[in-house]
Design an enzyme around this catalytic site. Structure first.
Site, short mmCIF file in Angstrom:
data_model
loop_
_atom_site.label_atom_id
_atom_site.label_comp_id
_atom_site.label_asym_id
_atom_site.label_seq_id
_atom_site.Cartn_x
_atom_site.Cartn_y
_atom_site.Cartn_z
N PRO A 34 0.83 -1.21 0.00
CA PRO A 34 0.00 0.00 0.00
C PRO A 34 0.86 1.25 0.00
O PRO A 34 1.69 1.45 0.89
CB PRO A 34 -0.82 -0.11 1.28
CG PRO A 34 -0.20 -1.16 2.10
CD PRO A 34 0.69 -1.97 1.24
N GLU A 35 0.69 2.08 -1.02
CA GLU A 35 1.40 3.36 -1.10
C GLU A 35 0.34 4.46 -0.97
O GLU A 35 -0.78 4.17 -0.60
CB GLU A 35 2.19 3.44 -2.41
CG GLU A 35 3.21 2.29 -2.50
CD GLU A 35 4.02 2.26 -3.78
OE1 GLU A 35 4.24 3.34 -4.36
OE2 GLU A 35 4.43 1.17 -4.21
#
Length: 285
Positions: free
Chosen positions: A2-3
DNA sequence: CCAACTACCTGTTAGC
DNA sequence: TGCTAACAGGTAGTTG
């Protein structure tokens, strides 16, 4: 994995579902699910039990819940939430069968449950204090991200250009600019036609600025599509995957044709991490 | 201050 | 078929 776009999707989901809700019960199941707590899981349980979630905020890949006692009272303390590699914040109806990797469970006054599920245990919750700027003090070292309205893009470009390090590593340095991980670094470099190993110092200021503008657009596009997912590890609060992965041009596409020129996408390993780029479009010089 | 390297995790996949 | 090795990778901490 997850960015920034994925974390923002989660933040929005949480803001919708838990803002104003009171935590009526909480249980931490895994010691690594909480960090920087001398009192361990019990300390976090004590801090959150009975608290009301007043806001859910984010900088880069870090989120935090602002907690108070009463929905209209000022926020007292933040609890930081980082998803790490595989963390999920899920809203569940009561009675849902327990998940194997459930690390933290909370019962909300809304009648729903909040689950923190994390396979690889790189994610965590961390009790914090507010610093002078209104951010949790524990993340004072995390730089603004590309979607931060207060971001000084020119100033950031100058900071980046001062570094004698391959541009991709600088992009992923959360002290410099936050929210960019391996996926979006590869994507923005592909979009801007920049070789990942070029030392930042050797780029022109204009080129660095252009790269940042492109990066901001990539982030916005990904966010509009609900983020990226490859293996269902990343999901929103309802357990649904985003679909930006169908829009990826470089990341994870080793050997497949570059969407711009047809050259097979190359893979390179730097510091044990794999990068993906086009040898023809992204020249070293 | 800057740059480079490593530990921390576990589930999945590739290779023998 | 069954085992081992590689791989995924964000962040903090350490070393030079």
């Amino acid at each position: 994995m997850p960015e920034l776009p994925e974390v923002e999707v989660v933040r929005r989901g949480l803001a919708t579902h838990i803002t104003g809700a009171r935590i009526e019960a909480i249980q931490v199941f895994h010691p690594r699910a909480v960090r920087n707590t001398p009192g361990g899981p019990a300390q976090v349980e004590a801090m959150l039990d009975g608290a009301t979630v007043q806001a859910v905020r984010r900088r880069g890949k870090f989120m935090w819940l602002e907690l108070g006692h009463g929905a209209d009272q000022p926020a007292e303390l933040p609890v930081i939430v980082h998803l790490g590699m595989s963390g999920q914040m899920l809203i569940k109806d009561p009675g849902t069968p327990q998940h194997k990797h459930l690390r933290i469970w909370a019962k909300l006054s809304s009648g729903q449950e909040l689950w923190f599920v994390d396979q690889r245990t790189f994610g965590y919750w961390e009790p914090a204090d507010f610093g002078p700027d209104g951010l949790p003090a524990a993340i004072a070292h995390i730089a603004p991200d590309l979607l931060d309205p207060t971001l000084d893009l020119r100033g950031l470009a100058r900071t980046i250009k001062a570094r004698n390090t391959p541009i991709k590593r600088v992009l992923m340095d959360q002290h410099v600019v936050s929210g960019i991980g391996n996926i979006y670094a590869d994507e923005m470099l592909w979009e801007a036609r920049i070789h990942p190993l070029i030392p930042a110092k050797r780029m022109s200021l204009g080129r660095v600025e252009k790269l940042l503008e492109v990066g901001r657009e990539v982030m916005r596009r990904a966010l509009a599509q609900g983020g990226t997912s490859f293996d269902a590890l990343y999901v929103n609060v309802n357990g649904e995957s985003g679909y930006f992965d169908v829009s990826l041009n470089a990341y994870g596409r080793t050997g497949k044709p570059c969407p711009r020129c047809g050259e097979p996408i190359a893979r390179l390993v730097d510091v044990g991490r794999s990068g993906h780029f086009c040898r023809r479009c992204q020249r070293r010089r």
